[in-house]
Scaffold this active site. Structure first.
Site, short mmCIF file in Angstrom:
data_model
loop_
_atom_site.label_atom_id
_atom_site.label_comp_id
_atom_site.label_asym_id
_atom_site.label_seq_id
_atom_site.Cartn_x
_atom_site.Cartn_y
_atom_site.Cartn_z
N TRP A 1 0.75 -1.05 0.05
CA TRP A 1 0.06 0.06 0.01
C TRP A 1 0.98 1.15 0.09
O TRP A 1 1.78 1.54 1.08
CB TRP A 1 -0.97 -0.02 1.23
CG TRP A 1 -1.55 1.10 1.73
CD1 TRP A 1 -0.77 2.11 2.51
CD2 TRP A 1 -2.77 1.71 1.33
NE1 TRP A 1 -1.74 3.31 2.91
CE2 TRP A 1 -3.00 2.94 2.22
CE3 TRP A 1 -3.57 1.18 0.61
CZ2 TRP A 1 -4.18 3.71 2.00
CZ3 TRP A 1 -4.81 2.21 0.47
CH2 TRP A 1 -5.23 3.40 1.21
N ASP B 1 0.85 8.81 1.41
CA ASP B 1 1.36 10.05 1.29
C ASP B 1 2.73 9.89 1.01
O ASP B 1 3.62 9.45 1.41
CB ASP B 1 1.08 10.94 2.55
CG ASP B 1 -0.08 11.04 3.32
OD1 ASP B 1 -0.82 10.41 2.51
OD2 ASP B 1 -0.28 11.20 4.31
N TRP C 1 3.87 8.54 10.70
CA TRP C 1 2.91 9.01 9.41
C TRP C 1 3.94 10.09 8.84
O TRP C 1 4.81 9.89 8.85
CB TRP C 1 1.92 9.62 10.39
CG TRP C 1 0.83 8.68 11.04
CD1 TRP C 1 0.76 7.38 10.95
CD2 TRP C 1 -0.28 9.08 11.80
NE1 TRP C 1 -0.17 6.83 11.58
CE2 TRP C 1 -1.00 7.99 12.21
CE3 TRP C 1 -0.72 10.31 12.18
CZ2 TRP C 1 -2.08 7.67 12.86
CZ3 TRP C 1 -2.15 10.14 13.15
CH2 TRP C 1 -2.48 8.95 13.33
N ARG D 1 -0.41 16.72 13.33
CA ARG D 1 0.41 16.12 12.47
C ARG D 1 1.02 16.65 11.26
O ARG D 1 0.67 17.80 10.90
CB ARG D 1 -0.58 14.75 11.74
CG ARG D 1 -1.81 15.08 11.45
CD ARG D 1 -2.41 13.58 11.09
NE ARG D 1 -3.65 13.74 10.48
CZ ARG D 1 -4.91 13.66 11.01
NH1 ARG D 1 -4.82 13.30 12.42
NH2 ARG D 1 -6.04 13.68 10.52
N ASP D 2 1.86 15.76 10.57
CA ASP D 2 2.32 16.19 9.05
C ASP D 2 3.21 17.55 9.24
O ASP D 2 2.79 18.41 8.45
CB ASP D 2 1.13 16.38 8.07
CG ASP D 2 0.27 15.22 8.30
OD1 ASP D 2 0.74 14.09 8.55
OD2 ASP D 2 -0.97 15.59 7.92
N GLU E 1 -4.37 18.94 6.35
CA GLU E 1 -3.60 17.60 6.50
C GLU E 1 -2.26 17.94 5.50
O GLU E 1 -2.33 18.67 4.66
CB GLU E 1 -4.32 16.51 5.81
CG GLU E 1 -5.19 15.94 6.95
CD GLU E 1 -5.77 14.61 6.49
OE1 GLU E 1 -5.22 13.68 7.61
OE2 GLU E 1 -6.18 14.23 5.75
N TRP F 1 -9.62 9.83 0.51
CA TRP F 1 -9.74 9.07 1.91
C TRP F 1 -11.55 9.09 1.84
O TRP F 1 -11.91 8.06 2.66
CB TRP F 1 -9.68 10.04 3.05
CG TRP F 1 -8.09 9.88 3.38
CD1 TRP F 1 -7.28 10.75 3.33
CD2 TRP F 1 -7.41 8.70 3.71
NE1 TRP F 1 -5.78 10.24 3.66
CE2 TRP F 1 -6.05 8.91 4.05
CE3 TRP F 1 -8.01 7.29 3.88
CZ2 TRP F 1 -5.14 8.18 4.24
CZ3 TRP F 1 -6.94 6.46 4.08
CH2 TRP F 1 -5.70 6.83 4.24
#
Length: 520
Positions: free
Chosen positions: A50, A53, A107, A184-185, A235, A321
């Protein structure tokens, strides 16, 4: 007992019951189908598993070092895998550089080259910041530092987070926990004026900014809060400076956002503005969009090695998503799920309405992978016309002009009987890509089939560059003000092209087809 958690615990906008129904309804390909490869010919795909990002590349050893989220199962927990490219088209895979630890998935984040040795790991060390949910607890999403002394091929991690999720540590109410579970990110940019690093972190309704002189100790600055929260949460934020065509210098804040509820894209939004050392100040709080299709998410940009101040490159995950966790034909045929978009080149230009906008062009290096070129004489069409061409991976470039026609366009991936196809055209105030006629039984993407972008309703011509691969379509309109990117599940017989014009005649000219293959 804590269990490893994936990049998303559930698909955004899809309830658990609907998700289970959707996945259970997907038919499993037969053994015969599984033998026929449908791997993309000139898009980056993982060797197996899989792909999610992409992470912003850095340039070392004369090549771009690209990282991407990777898992052995669809939407499963995982880490960063590594690939290199010298031209943005052909990629060499090097395996996992940040592996999944027990209950500790990695992540998104970003890497930078620490030229001045600000972090103390050596001049030229590659430093990466990435989000991990500490102890597998979702509200403890925090930012961890990794460093590499070999150009980004192997990394060592600091044991403790360098940016702690203080909201997560104090959250007790449902609202506080919900906010803490979106931290995040990280994306880092060097502020040359102030000689410090600036980091932006995505939050549910705003962007948080931090600064540091050494990449280890960070100070919280002022948040950027956009007024229209219907645009969704931030995001994979992006932050950079760029010189426009007129020589002026600008800061850009980008983010992948889900604006489906207000009829806007679920792709990369961006604001032009300034950074004053404390906050990002947007010139206009209404963002612009870098892509209007359904499948250009988690995008990253990075400076072109040839012209780092005036040109940036960009790549995105070609998925959404709303439906990303489902099985797709490549799961059975080739053992992988997911691809990145082609790399595009970005330039910043002043517009007639006073704004500065990022314009997109297909990467020029794609031309080096043309295996054959076909030119077709100009055609005047009133109804439909089937081209004398069949192919699965190509660029189609052409101009269309008309006077009275109401719906004008191109069908790609056309089956022999014309029943299956994806339409790319102009109707009213829209330029659109409609993949509904290419849907497979059990793989329907309704209501996410037709993507549309605004265009001048009075326009009587359009220039299109259409990139078709075995599982995707990307359309660049005119000078790159508009791009629409869609995954499309073409079958073996979906190889034709046709033109159509409803309500009057249209002229199709400059018709050039370049077959592309980067796998050889």
């Amino acid at each position: 007992m804590m269990h490893p958690i994936a990049r998303r615990s559930v698909l955004q906008g899809v309830g658990a019951g609907a998700l289970a129904l959707m996945l259970s309804s997907v038919p499993r390909p037969t053994a015969a189908q599984a033998q026929a490869s449908v791997r993309a010919k000139y898009h980056m795909t993982p060797p197996a598993g899989w792909l999610c990002d992409p992470q912003r590349p850095v340039t070392t050893n004369g090549a771009y070092q690209l990282y991407y989220l990777h898992s052995g199962v669809n939407n499963g927990p995982g880490g960063w895998d590594h690939a290199t490219t010298s031209d943005g088209v052909a990629f060499t895979h090097h395996g996992t550089v940040m592996p999944l630890e027990p209950e500790f998935p990695v992540w998104s984040g970003c890497a930078v080259v620490d030229t001045a040795n600000t972090a103390g790991f050596g001049a030229g060390a590659v430093i990466a910041l990435a989000t991990k949910p500490t102890d597998g607890i979702r509200k403890y999403q925090e930012q961890y530092l990794y460093w590499s002394s070999d150009g980004g091929f192997t990394f060592t991690a600091l044991p403790d987070p360098v940016i702690v999720n203080t909201d997560g540590r104090t959250a007790t109410t449902p609202a506080e926990i919900e906010n803490a579970e979106w931290f995040r990110d990280p994306k880092i940019h060097w502020d040359a004026v102030r000689s410090e690093w600036v980091c932006v972190i995505g939050r549910a309704r705003y962007a948080s900014f931090y600064t540091s002189t050494n990449l280890r100790n960070w100070t919280l600055k002022l948040n950027f809060d956009y007024p229209n929260h219907a645009l969704g949460g931030i995001e994979c934020p992006d932050l950079f400076e760029m010189t426009a065509g007129d020589g002026t210098r600008h800061w850009v804040l980008g983010a992948s956002m889900d604006a489906y509820s207000v009829g806007l894209p679920m792709t990369y939004a961006y604001w032009m503005g300034t950074w004053d050392g404390e906050q990002f100040i947007a010139a206009d709080l209404t963002p612009q969009w870098l892509d209007w299709g359904w499948d250009w998410y988690a995008a990253v940009t990075w400076p072109s090695a040839e012209a780092p101040d005036t040109r940036r490159l960009a790549i995105a995950w070609m998925n959404n998503w709303k439906y990303a966790a489902r099985d797709v034909p490549t799961d059975a045929s080739d053992g992988y799920n997911g691809q990145n978009s082609i790399v595009r080149e970005l330039r910043l230009e002043h517009q007639s309405d006073g704004r500065y906008s990022l314009l997109s062009s297909p990467l020029e290096a794609l031309a080096n992978y043309a295996t054959a070129t076909t030119t077709i004489p100009n055609q005047t069409v009133n109804g439909s016309f089937v081209l004398p061409f069949n192919g699965r991976a190509y660029e189609l470039e052409l101009d269309i002009s008309w006077e009275a026609a109401s719906n004008i366009g191109v069908s790609v991936g056309r089956s022999a009987n014309g029943a299956r196809h994806t339409n790319i055209g102009k109707y009213g105030n829209d330029v659109y890509v409609d993949r509904a006629p290419s849907d497979l039984s059990g793989y329907s993407l309704v209501p996410y089939s037709r993507a549309a972008a605004p265009i001048d309703g009075n326009a009587r011509s359009v220039h299109l560059r259409i990139f078709v691969d075995t599982q995707s379509v990307e359309v660049f309109v005119n000078a790159g003000h508009t791009v629409l990117s869609q995954q499309v599940h073409f079958t073996d017989g979906d190889t034709g092209i046709s033109f159509y014009s409803d309500g009057g005649a249209a002229t199709f000219s400059g018709i050039t087809i370049r077959e592309l293959d980067a796998t050889t």
